[in-house]
Design an enzyme around this catalytic site. Structure first.
Site, short mmCIF file in Angstrom:
data_model
loop_
_atom_site.label_atom_id
_atom_site.label_comp_id
_atom_site.label_asym_id
_atom_site.label_seq_id
_atom_site.Cartn_x
_atom_site.Cartn_y
_atom_site.Cartn_z
N ASP A 31 20.47 2.05 -35.47
CA ASP A 31 20.64 0.61 -35.30
C ASP A 31 21.14 0.00 -36.59
O ASP A 31 21.96 -0.92 -36.60
CB ASP A 31 19.30 -0.04 -34.93
N LYS A 85 37.54 6.47 1.63
CA LYS A 85 36.86 5.18 1.73
C LYS A 85 35.53 5.32 1.01
O LYS A 85 34.60 5.95 1.50
CB LYS A 85 36.65 4.78 3.19
#
Ligand code: IVH
Length: 692
Positions: free
Chosen positions: A32, A133
Site C-alpha cells: 500500500d 447467446k
C-alpha cells in the site's frame, strides 16, 4: 529527465494495473505504501499539468467506495431485445431449424423474413454473424476519448442502473481503449461468471459456512447491483462485448465491429463466426451448441445477425426488436444422475416442499446438487419417484434445476415410493393438508401450522425480514439467524429489537464477540427507519412483492391504515387484484400477525410513510422542455420526468413549474424569464430527479 507527460501516462497505466491486481484479482504486487507513493507522484504531476489529466486516471475517480444508491443510467440509444426462435424437437413438423429458415425467408402468411422485407434489394447470399447467446447480464459501457466513463444495466431499455463502481472490479474490462477514435463510444455486452471460478467461489463460501449460489446469471446480476464494490471485488466475473451503441465512425459490418472491439482490448467470444448463407449459419449454430458443455461460461442459444450495417438499416425494427437479428434458443441442458434422497424443506410460511437430493452432476457447466420437485403431486403422481431412482435433471436459464423424469429400470417398481412425512421435519408438529381447488390435485398445500413455534419457519421469516430488499440488516446472515434461533434468542422479528437486553448471550454466540455484536445491534437499530413498503415486504405478506408493497405504501400511507383496511379498500389499490387483496386481508386479520406488527411498533420500528410527493417525487409538477440538451435526447428526459410523476406541457404559462432549457432555446425560454418560471439545465434537472 523523463518528460513529465510521458511519466504521467506511465503512472496512470501502472496504477490502473495495480488497482486491477489488488481489487479484481486479489494478488497485489506492491505494498500500500508503494502504491501511495506512485499515486502522490501522479497527483503532483497532474496539478502541474491540469490540461493533461487523463479521464481514466485513478485520481479522477473515487476508488472502491460504496455508493448510497444506484443512480439511473440513461441509454442514449435504446437497448432493445431480440426476437426468439427455438430448436424444435422431433414432433414439430418444421424440423429443428425451422425458425432459422423462417428468419431469412419469412412465412407466406406472416410479414417478416429478411428476404420478404428486402425484396429485390436482398443479395443472392446473405452474410450473417453467428454468436453465442451469452447468458449473463446485459450491460452498456460508456467511453469518452478512449477512457472508461461509466456503465449501466439495461433496465427497461431506456434507463437502467449505474453500476460503474462494480464494473471497475472486473479484470478483463478495459479501462482505456487502444486506438479508439476520439469522442463518445458505447459498447454493449454481457457480464458473466467464469464457471470454474464460480465453482471455486462456491466451495470457499461453503467452507466459510455461507450459502452456495445456485445460478451464475442471477448471482452476476446480484453482484452488479451491490452498493459496496468490495462485494464484487475478487468475484470471477468477465465482460464480453457483442454490439455497438454510439460510435463516431460506425463500422460497416457487425464482423468489423467485433474485430474492432478485440483491437480496442475487449474480450469477444472466439465462437463468433461470419457465415455466408443459411447452411453455414446452421453449421455454426450446431458447432456452438456442441461446444456449449465445455465453455467456461454459460450460453443459452445462438444469436444470428445480418452482417452488413447498410442491410441492417434497411431492415429496421419491429417494436422493440431489430428485424436483422434473432436469438435461437437451444433446448435446455438435461443430464442423468442418481437420486440420493428427498428433503422436505419448510418455508417461512410453513409450506413444505420436496427437494431432490442428487449425486452432484454438471448440467450446462454448473454443478447441481438439489433440484426442485415442486409439490406432492409432481413427486408422486407425475414422476413417481422411488428410492434408488436415476433421474433426468434439466436446467434452463434462470429456472431452478428440476427433475423432469425418473429413468425406468428392471427392479424399479419393487422399490418404495417417496412419500410426504406426517410431521413437520422442522418442529415435529402434525402437518395440515388443504386442497385449494378440487379440480387441481397439484394445488394441494401441505403446511406446518406451528408458525412462531417452528424453528424452520422462524429462521425463514427472520432471514426474509433482514434481507437486502426488506429491512436490510447488515451482518444478519443465514448462519447468525440459525444461531439466534437455536439459542432461543429470537422467535419472531420483533425480538431482534430486544437483543440489546441479552447482550452477554449474543456475544457468546459462535464467532461473534463484542465488536461484531455491537455492529449487529447498530444495524438492527438502523433498520427501524425503513420505509413502509420495505417493512411490508419484510413481514412476508403473501402475494406482496416489491411493487405491490410500494403500491400499498403509496395508497395507504401508514401501517395503521393498512391494518384497518377491509378487502374492498385493499382491492382499490392500483394494480392489486382481488385475490391479492384478500390474501393481504387474511394476513393482517390473523391475530399473531397483528400482534407482531404492534410489537414491532412498540420496539421502535417506524414504518416510515412515503414522503408527501413521493408517488414519483415530481407528481403535480408541470415541466416544459426546450432547446437541445447536451447529453440526453428530449424524449429520454421527458420519459425520466414523467416516470417521476411530472407532467410535460407544450407551452410556458403561469402554471409551469420548471422550464428545462438546452442549447438554442428560443421563445419558451424568454417566456419563462418573463413569467419568472425557474429555468433548469440538464444537470440541474437530473439532480432534481435524483432528489425525487
Ligand atoms: S445483440 C438489438 N448479441 O440477449 C439486440 N445480444 O434478448 C442487441 N445477448 O439483452 C443484442 N448474447 O443482452 C446480442 N451475442 C449477443 C448476445 C446478446 C446475449 C443478450 C442481450 C440482450 C438479449 C436479447
Amino acid at each position: 529527465m523523463l518528460d513529465p507527460i510521458v511519466r504521467m501516462n506511465q503512472l496512470v497505466d501502472e496504477l490502473i494495473r495495480h488497482n486491477r491486481l489488488y481489487h479484481a484479482e486479489d494478488r497485489a504486487e506492491i505494498s500500500d505504501h508503494e502504491y501511495d507513493a506512485l499515486y502522490r507522484e501522479l497527483q503532483a504531476l497532474e496539478s502541474a499539468h491540469p490540461a493533461e489529466v487523463r479521464s481514466d486516471s485513478p485520481t479522477q475517480r473515487v476508488g472502491f467506495v460504496p455508493v448510497a444508491q444506484l443512480r439511473p443510467f440513461v441509454h442514449q440509444v435504446p437497448m432493445l431485445s431480440l426476437a426468439n426462435g427455438y430448436h424444435k424437437s422431433a414432433p414439430d413438423w418444421g424440423g429443428p431449424w425451422e425458425d432459422i429458415i423462417e428468419f431469412e425467408r419469412g412465412k407466406s402468411e406472416r410479414p417478416g423474413g429478411i428476404r420478404r422485407v428486402l425484396g429485390d434489394a436482398a443479395p443472392e447470399v446473405i452474410a450473417y454473424v453467428v454468436e453465442p447467446k451469452l447468458d449473463g447480464l446485459a450491460m452498456e459501457l460508456v467511453y469518452e476519448d478512449g477512457g472508461f466513463v461509466s456503465g449501466g444495466t439495461r433496465g427497461d431499455g431506456s434507463v437502467g442502473e449505474d453500476v460503474s463502481h462494480n464494473l471497475l472490479t472486473i479484470a478483463n474490462l478495459p479501462r482505456r481503449l487502444v486506438g479508439a477514435p476520439r469522442g463518445r463510444i458505447t459498447v454493449r455486452g454481457e457480464v458473466l461468471f467464469d464457471l470454474a471460478g464460480f465453482e471455486r467461489m462456491n466451495n470457499q463460501r461453503e467452507a466459510r459456512g455461507e450459502r452456495r449460489f445456485e445460478n451464475p446469471r442471477n448471482s452476476a446480476a446480484g453482484t452488479m447491483r451491490q452498493l459496496d464494490p468490495n462485494q464484487a471485488r475478487g468475484r470471477p466475473l468477465r465482460f464480453f462485448a457483442h454490439s455497438a451503441g454510439l460510435h463516431p465512425e460506425p463500422p460497416p459490418s457487425q464482423w468489423l465491429a467485433l474485430t474492432q472491439f478485440r483491437d480496442w482490448g475487449f474480450e469477444v467470444s472466439p465462437l463468433c463466426a461470419r457465415c455466408l448463407g443459411l447452411d453455414e449459419v446452421i453449421a455454426t449454430v450446431r458447432a456452438i451448441e456442441a461446444a456449449r458443455a465445455d465453455l467456461p461460461y454459460e450460453i443459452d442459444g445462438a444469436v444470428l445477425k445480418v452482417d452488413d450495417t447498410a442491410l441492417q438499416e434497411a431492415l429496421g425494427f419491429v417494436t422493440r426488436s431489430p428485424r436483422w437479428a434473432m436469438a435461437f434458443k437451444y433446448q435446455p441442458a438435461q443430464v442423468r444422475t442418481e437420486l440420493a434422497g428427498v428433503l422436505f424443506s419448510v418455508g417461512r410460511t410453513g409450506q413444505v416442499t420436496p427437494v431432490a437430493q442428487l449425486h452432484p452432476v454438471r448440467v450446462g457447466g454448473v454443478t447441481v446438487r438439489n433440484a426442485s420437485l415442486h409439490n406432492e403431486h409432481q413427486m408422486q403422481r407425475v414422476l413417481g419417484l422411488r428410492h434408488g431412482d436415476t433421474v433426468v435433471i434439466q436446467r434452463a436459464g434462470d429456472v431452478i434445476p428440476e427433475v423432469v423424469a425418473a429413468v425406468d429400470g428392471p427392479h424399479r417398481l419393487a422399490q418404495p415410493l417417496f412419500v410426504y412425512p406426517e410431521r413437520c421435519p422442522g418442529c415435529g408438529h402434525d402437518l395440515v393438508r388443504t386442497l385449494a381447488d378440487e379440480e387441481r390435485p397439484e394445488m394441494v398445500q401441505i403446511r406446518c401450522p406451528n408458525s412462531f413455534g417452528c424453528p424452520a419457519q422462524v429462521e425463514g421469516a427472520l432471514r426474509h425480514f433482514s434481507s437486502r430488499l426488506a429491512m436490510d440488516i447488515e451482518g444478519l446472515g443465514e448462519k447468525l439467524v440459525s444461531q439466534l434461533v437455536a439459542a432461543g434468542l429470537a422467535r419472531r422479528p420483533s425480538a431482534l429489537y430486544a437483543l440489546g437486553a441479552v447482550r452477554p448471550a449474543l456475544v457468546e454466540l459462535e464467532r461473534l464477540g463484542e465488536t461484531s455484536a455491537q455492529k449487529l445491534l447498530d444495524a438492527i437499530d438502523a433498520s427501524k427507519d425503513r420505509p413502509l413498503d420495505r417493512c411490508l415486504l419484510a413481514l412476508g405478506v403473501p402475494m406482496v412483492g416489491e411493487s405491490t408493497a410500494k403500491e400499498l405504501a403509496r395508497h395507504f400511507r401508514s401501517i395503521d391504515a393498512i391494518l384497518q383496511a377491509d378487502v374492498v379498500a385493499l382491492d382499490e389499490v392500483p394494480n392489486v387484484a382481488l385475490t391479492t387483496a384478500s390474501a393481504i386481508h387474511g394476513f393482517f386479520a390473523d391475530p399473531g400477525n397483528r400482534d407482531e406488527v404492534l410489537a414491532l411498533q412498540a420496539a421502535g420500528v417506524r414504518f416510515v410513510p412515503p414522503a408527501a410527493v413521493a408517488s414519483g417525487g415530481l407528481s403535480g409538477r408541470t415541466f416544459v422542455l426546450t432547446g437541445t440538451l447536451p447529453n440526453l435526447g428530449r424524449d429520454t428526459m421527458k420519459a425520466l420526468l414523467e416516470r417521476a410523476g411530472a407532467k410535460i406541457a407544450g407551452s410556458v404559462s403561469k402554471k409551469t413549474d420548471y422550464v428545462v432549457a438546452g442549447a438554442e432555446a428560443g421563445s419558451k425560454l424568454d417566456k419563462a424569464r418573463e413569467l419568472g418560471v425557474p429555468v433548469l439545465d440538464e444537470a440541474a434537472t437530473l439532480a432534481l430527479l435524483e432528489g425525487a
